[in-house]
Enzyme design. Sequence first.
Site, PDB file in Angstrom:
ATOM      1  N   HIS A  59      -1.153  17.307   3.662  1.00 38.26           N
ATOM      2  CA  HIS A  59      -2.292  17.816   4.174  1.00 38.26           C
ATOM      3  C   HIS A  59      -1.919  19.244   4.751  1.00 38.26           C
ATOM      4  CE1 HIS A  59      -4.152  13.894   3.937  1.00 38.26           C
ATOM      5  NE2 HIS A  59      -4.291  13.550   5.111  1.00 38.26           N
ATOM      6  N   LYS A 110     -12.357  11.704  14.685  1.00 33.10           N
ATOM      7  CA  LYS A 110     -11.178  11.417  14.994  1.00 33.10           C
ATOM      8  C   LYS A 110     -10.092  12.644  15.392  1.00 33.10           C
ATOM      9  CE  LYS A 110     -11.077   7.716  11.710  1.00 33.10           C
ATOM     10  NZ  LYS A 110     -10.612   6.878  10.511  1.00 33.10           N
ATOM     11  N   CYS A 157      -3.579  11.033  10.769  1.00 34.36           N
ATOM     12  CA  CYS A 157      -2.695  12.038   9.930  1.00 34.36           C
ATOM     13  C   CYS A 157      -2.988  13.185  10.280  1.00 34.36           C
ATOM     14  CB  CYS A 157      -2.600  11.632   8.278  1.00 34.36           C
ATOM     15  SG  CYS A 157      -4.263  11.393   7.607  1.00 34.36           S
ATOM     16  N   VAL A 192       1.063   3.483   2.322  1.00 33.05           N
ATOM     17  CA  VAL A 192       1.917   3.804   3.459  1.00 33.05           C
ATOM     18  C   VAL A 192       2.856   2.472   3.782  1.00 33.05           C
ATOM     19  CG1 VAL A 192       1.529   4.170   6.271  1.00 33.05           C
ATOM     20  CG2 VAL A 192      -0.018   5.345   4.686  1.00 33.05           C
ATOM     21  N   SER A 233      -3.420  10.843  -0.894  1.00 42.08           N
ATOM     22  CA  SER A 233      -2.760   9.723  -0.598  1.00 42.08           C
ATOM     23  C   SER A 233      -3.241   9.109   0.772  1.00 42.08           C
ATOM     24  CB  SER A 233      -1.250  10.093  -0.608  1.00 42.08           C
ATOM     25  OG  SER A 233      -1.261  11.232   0.262  1.00 42.08           O
ATOM     26  N   GLY A 285       0.793  -1.298  -0.048  1.00 46.42           N
ATOM     27  CA  GLY A 285      -0.069  -0.002  -0.248  1.00 46.42           C
ATOM     28  C   GLY A 285       0.910   1.259   0.043  1.00 46.42           C
ATOM     29  N   ARG A 330      -3.775 -11.010  -3.130  1.00 47.69           N
ATOM     30  CA  ARG A 330      -3.647 -10.110  -4.641  1.00 47.69           C
ATOM     31  C   ARG A 330      -2.239  -9.936  -4.825  1.00 47.69           C
ATOM     32  NH1 ARG A 330      -8.470  -7.182  -2.562  1.00 47.69           N
ATOM     33  NH2 ARG A 330      -7.115  -5.691  -1.392  1.00 47.69           N
ATOM     34  N   SER A 331      -1.364  -9.646  -3.758  1.00 51.55           N
ATOM     35  CA  SER A 331      -0.079  -9.021  -4.299  1.00 51.55           C
ATOM     36  C   SER A 331       0.992 -10.428  -4.051  1.00 51.55           C
ATOM     37  CB  SER A 331       0.356  -8.011  -3.085  1.00 51.55           C
ATOM     38  OG  SER A 331      -0.349  -6.989  -3.068  1.00 51.55           O
ATOM     39  N   ARG A 375     -11.674  17.091   1.490  1.00 53.20           N
ATOM     40  CA  ARG A 375     -10.945  16.341   0.473  1.00 53.20           C
ATOM     41  C   ARG A 375     -10.330  17.489  -0.689  1.00 53.20           C
ATOM     42  NH1 ARG A 375      -8.253  12.004   1.601  1.00 53.20           N
ATOM     43  NH2 ARG A 375     -10.184  10.954   2.277  1.00 53.20           N
TER      44      ARG A 375
HETATM   45  O1  25A Z   1      -8.908   4.003   7.260  1.00 51.87           O
HETATM   46  P1  25A Z   1      -8.219   2.843   8.029  1.00 51.87           P
HETATM   47  O2  25A Z   1      -9.087   1.721   8.181  1.00 51.87           O
HETATM   48  O3  25A Z   1      -7.608   3.430   9.392  1.00 51.87           O
HETATM   49  O4  25A Z   1      -6.960   2.574   6.909  1.00 51.87           O
HETATM   50  C1  25A Z   1      -6.071   3.417   6.176  1.00 51.87           C
HETATM   51  C2  25A Z   1      -5.219   2.777   5.267  1.00 51.87           C
HETATM   52  O5  25A Z   1      -5.383   1.253   5.142  1.00 51.87           O
HETATM   53  C3  25A Z   1      -5.680   0.955   3.879  1.00 51.87           C
HETATM   54  C4  25A Z   1      -5.384   2.219   2.770  1.00 51.87           C
HETATM   55  O6  25A Z   1      -4.092   1.851   2.191  1.00 51.87           O
HETATM   56  C5  25A Z   1      -5.452   3.338   3.846  1.00 51.87           C
HETATM   57  O7  25A Z   1      -4.193   4.094   3.575  1.00 51.87           O
HETATM   58  N1  25A Z   1      -7.183   0.648   3.945  1.00 51.87           N
HETATM   59  C6  25A Z   1      -7.899   1.086   4.405  1.00 51.87           C
HETATM   60  N2  25A Z   1      -9.296   0.423   4.292  1.00 51.87           N
HETATM   61  C7  25A Z   1      -8.882  -0.627   3.552  1.00 51.87           C
HETATM   62  C8  25A Z   1      -9.723  -1.688   3.097  1.00 51.87           C
HETATM   63  N3  25A Z   1     -10.848  -2.001   3.312  1.00 51.87           N
HETATM   64  C9  25A Z   1      -7.485  -0.681   3.344  1.00 51.87           C
HETATM   65  N4  25A Z   1      -6.769  -1.537   2.723  1.00 51.87           N
HETATM   66  C10 25A Z   1      -7.749  -2.618   2.391  1.00 51.87           C
HETATM   67  N5  25A Z   1      -8.847  -2.709   2.465  1.00 51.87           N
HETATM   68  P2  25A Z   1      -3.755   1.273   0.807  1.00 51.87           P
HETATM   69  O8  25A Z   1      -5.009   1.163   0.087  1.00 51.87           O
HETATM   70  O9  25A Z   1      -2.776   2.224   0.306  1.00 51.87           O
HETATM   71  O10 25A Z   1      -3.024  -0.078   1.304  1.00 51.87           O
HETATM   72  C11 25A Z   1      -3.644  -1.114   1.578  1.00 51.87           C
HETATM   73  C12 25A Z   1      -2.542  -2.226   1.898  1.00 51.87           C
HETATM   74  O11 25A Z   1      -3.284  -3.386   2.773  1.00 51.87           O
HETATM   75  C13 25A Z   1      -3.010  -4.438   2.258  1.00 51.87           C
HETATM   76  N6  25A Z   1      -4.318  -5.307   2.639  1.00 51.87           N
HETATM   77  C14 25A Z   1      -5.440  -4.970   2.113  1.00 51.87           C
HETATM   78  N7  25A Z   1      -6.457  -6.105   2.575  1.00 51.87           N
HETATM   79  C15 25A Z   1      -5.797  -6.963   3.197  1.00 51.87           C
HETATM   80  C16 25A Z   1      -4.299  -6.421   2.953  1.00 51.87           C
HETATM   81  N8  25A Z   1      -3.288  -7.325   3.427  1.00 51.87           N
HETATM   82  C17 25A Z   1      -3.586  -8.489   3.984  1.00 51.87           C
HETATM   83  N9  25A Z   1      -4.741  -8.786   4.258  1.00 51.87           N
HETATM   84  C18 25A Z   1      -5.831  -8.299   3.557  1.00 51.87           C
HETATM   85  N10 25A Z   1      -6.948  -8.839   3.874  1.00 51.87           N
HETATM   86  C19 25A Z   1      -2.919  -4.119   0.807  1.00 51.87           C
HETATM   87  O12 25A Z   1      -2.521  -5.171   0.072  1.00 51.87           O
HETATM   88  C20 25A Z   1      -1.988  -2.964   0.820  1.00 51.87           C
HETATM   89  O13 25A Z   1      -0.656  -3.202   0.766  1.00 51.87           O
HETATM   90  P3  25A Z   1      -3.244  -5.658  -1.156  1.00 51.87           P
HETATM   91  O14 25A Z   1      -2.282  -6.955  -1.881  1.00 51.87           O
HETATM   92  O15 25A Z   1      -4.639  -5.826  -0.925  1.00 51.87           O
HETATM   93  O16 25A Z   1      -3.340  -4.540  -2.195  1.00 51.87           O
HETATM   94  C21 25A Z   1      -2.088  -4.664  -3.401  1.00 51.87           C
HETATM   95  C22 25A Z   1      -2.835  -3.918  -4.523  1.00 51.87           C
HETATM   96  O17 25A Z   1      -4.243  -4.174  -4.846  1.00 51.87           O
HETATM   97  C23 25A Z   1      -4.785  -2.724  -4.671  1.00 51.87           C
HETATM   98  N11 25A Z   1      -6.128  -3.159  -4.131  1.00 51.87           N
HETATM   99  C24 25A Z   1      -6.419  -2.651  -2.880  1.00 51.87           C
HETATM  100  N12 25A Z   1      -7.661  -2.920  -2.567  1.00 51.87           N
HETATM  101  C25 25A Z   1      -8.063  -3.415  -3.546  1.00 51.87           C
HETATM  102  C26 25A Z   1      -7.195  -3.403  -4.511  1.00 51.87           C
HETATM  103  N13 25A Z   1      -7.713  -4.225  -5.942  1.00 51.87           N
HETATM  104  C27 25A Z   1      -8.661  -4.491  -6.115  1.00 51.87           C
HETATM  105  N14 25A Z   1      -9.659  -4.377  -5.102  1.00 51.87           N
HETATM  106  C28 25A Z   1      -9.363  -3.831  -3.829  1.00 51.87           C
HETATM  107  N15 25A Z   1     -10.342  -3.773  -2.735  1.00 51.87           N
HETATM  108  C29 25A Z   1      -4.081  -1.728  -4.296  1.00 51.87           C
HETATM  109  O18 25A Z   1      -4.116  -0.733  -5.290  1.00 51.87           O
HETATM  110  C30 25A Z   1      -2.434  -2.274  -4.373  1.00 51.87           C
HETATM  111  O19 25A Z   1      -2.000  -1.865  -5.495  1.00 51.87           O
HETATM  112  O1  L14 Z   2      -8.140   7.203  10.327  1.00 52.63           O
HETATM  113  O2  L14 Z   2      -9.058   8.976   3.622  1.00 52.63           O
HETATM  114  O3  L14 Z   2      -5.907   7.095   9.596  1.00 52.63           O
HETATM  115  O4  L14 Z   2      -7.610  10.392   4.031  1.00 52.63           O
HETATM  116  C1  L14 Z   2      -6.368   8.587   7.553  1.00 52.63           C
HETATM  117  C2  L14 Z   2      -6.533   8.752   5.994  1.00 52.63           C
HETATM  118  C3  L14 Z   2      -8.692   7.439   7.805  1.00 52.63           C
HETATM  119  C4  L14 Z   2      -8.869   7.884   6.233  1.00 52.63           C
HETATM  120  C5  L14 Z   2      -6.943   7.299   9.370  1.00 52.63           C
HETATM  121  C6  L14 Z   2      -8.337   9.604   4.185  1.00 52.63           C
HETATM  122  C7  L14 Z   2      -7.172   7.403   7.873  1.00 52.63           C
HETATM  123  C8  L14 Z   2      -8.178   9.050   5.869  1.00 52.63           C
END
Ligand code: 25A
Ligand code: L14
Length: 339
Positions: free
Chosen positions: A244, A215, A131, A17, A161, A15, A42-43, A237
């Site tokens: 930011h 938050k 953030c 971050v 981002s 991802g 997926r990765s 946004r």
């Molecule tokens: O708001 P929060 O919850 O506090 O979280 C904030 C951060 O978490 C991530 C997102 O970062 C955000 O900056 N995030 C938030 N909600 C999420 C959600 N519902 C979420 N991530 C996944 N699902 P991000 O999107 O830059 O990075 C996400 C990283 O997390 C890995 N990941 C996701 N699900 C996972 C997981 N790892 C382990 N187990 C799981 N179940 C994700 O890896 C990434 O490293 P990845 O292999 O899933 O993603 C690789 C490529 O796939 C693309 N992609 C992402 N989501 C989807 C997708 N492709 C298709 N469908 C999707 N739903 C990405 O672009 C990436 O290139």
């Molecule tokens: O709670 O979409 O850390 O910009 C920070 C980024 C929530 C989503 C958190 C975004 C996230 C937010």
Amino acid sequence: MGDNGYNVAVVGATGAVGNLMIQVLEERAFPVKEIKLLASARSLGRTLVFRGKAFPVQELKEDSFEGLHLALFSAGGSVSRKFAPLAAARGCIVIDNSSAFRMEPAIPLIVPEVNADAVTVEPGIIANPNCSTIQMVVALKPIHDAARIKRIVVTTFQAVSGTGKRAIEELRQQVTSTVRGEAMVREVYPHQIAFNCFPHIGAFLENGFSEEEMKMVNETRKIFGAPEMAVCATTVRVPVYYGHSESVNIETARPISVEEVRELLARAPGVQVVDDPPKGRYPIPIEVAGKDDTFVGRIRKDPSVRNGLAMWVVADNIRKGAATNAVQIAELLLARGLI
Ligand code: 25A
Ligand code: L14
């Protein structure tokens, strides 16, 4: 620790971050013995580079944390809720960038420049704040110590981002499709983000505020240990990739002059003052992106209230707002002998 460092995992390594966490561990020469890069299935098949060497991405599983000392999580709240307790139970300390555990009373919520003394590894999980909260408390801490902040009114201008990789791609796609007159894709955000802005980050709650706004309210109070501090946030946004910006108005219990604030901030750890508006000098995201500090400018009196101040605060949301702060927490654990 092992002979020459710690075994460290990054969860969500592919991802926006997670990838930067790997880079910041390298930049700051954190003593990593072995690195483990975890993401979803997926990765699988991808590799990521750490210290010039390519490492395969592995699928996150329940037994991924065997033999690890430390794990940095940034894969969303649901992943953290499921896997962080499993890691902690195996003795692997978790620094979690999701919102899953931040408001749990037993979990420390840490910004090293602000509340390092609240750190503990007792619960096995340490939360990294939101953030927008991080950069605001870094800038306000010296003022709070000197004059006690009673009230904060903040409006944010947040980069895409923060939402992750797919949002960065969405803005890029919308900008190019506009220029080329092609169809615009809209998947991540509720509205077009290119050439637009909207006051909608996270879901809306019963009180009319968004999740992101609450938050900022709740996390700021927890980090300052000030449950009575009044905070009102509007989070917006904007079509910026990295960085930011925040317009911050505060009211202090004791009077403090603009000159004093400038001096305090100039000496504060992690803060840089850029404040010469007539010369066009104030922090802007384009210049702050890629840097680890929090930048403050436009410091002035707010004449609309007693003891009022207004300022402009900018930081790289995925560095100080996420990856850098997480690695600084890891450094704090090292410095205190907690791992
Ligand atoms: O708001 P929060 O919850 O506090 O979280 C904030 C951060 O978490 C991530 C997102 O970062 C955000 O900056 N995030 C938030 N909600 C999420 C959600 N519902 C979420 N991530 C996944 N699902 P991000 O999107 O830059 O990075 C996400 C990283 O997390 C890995 N990941 C996701 N699900 C996972 C997981 N790892 C382990 N187990 C799981 N179940 C994700 O890896 C990434 O490293 P990845 O292999 O899933 O993603 C690789 C490529 O796939 C693309 N992609 C992402 N989501 C989807 C997708 N492709 C298709 N469908 C999707 N739903 C990405 O672009 C990436 O290139
Ligand atoms: O709670 O979409 O850390 O910009 C920070 C980024 C929530 C989503 C958190 C975004 C996230 C937010």
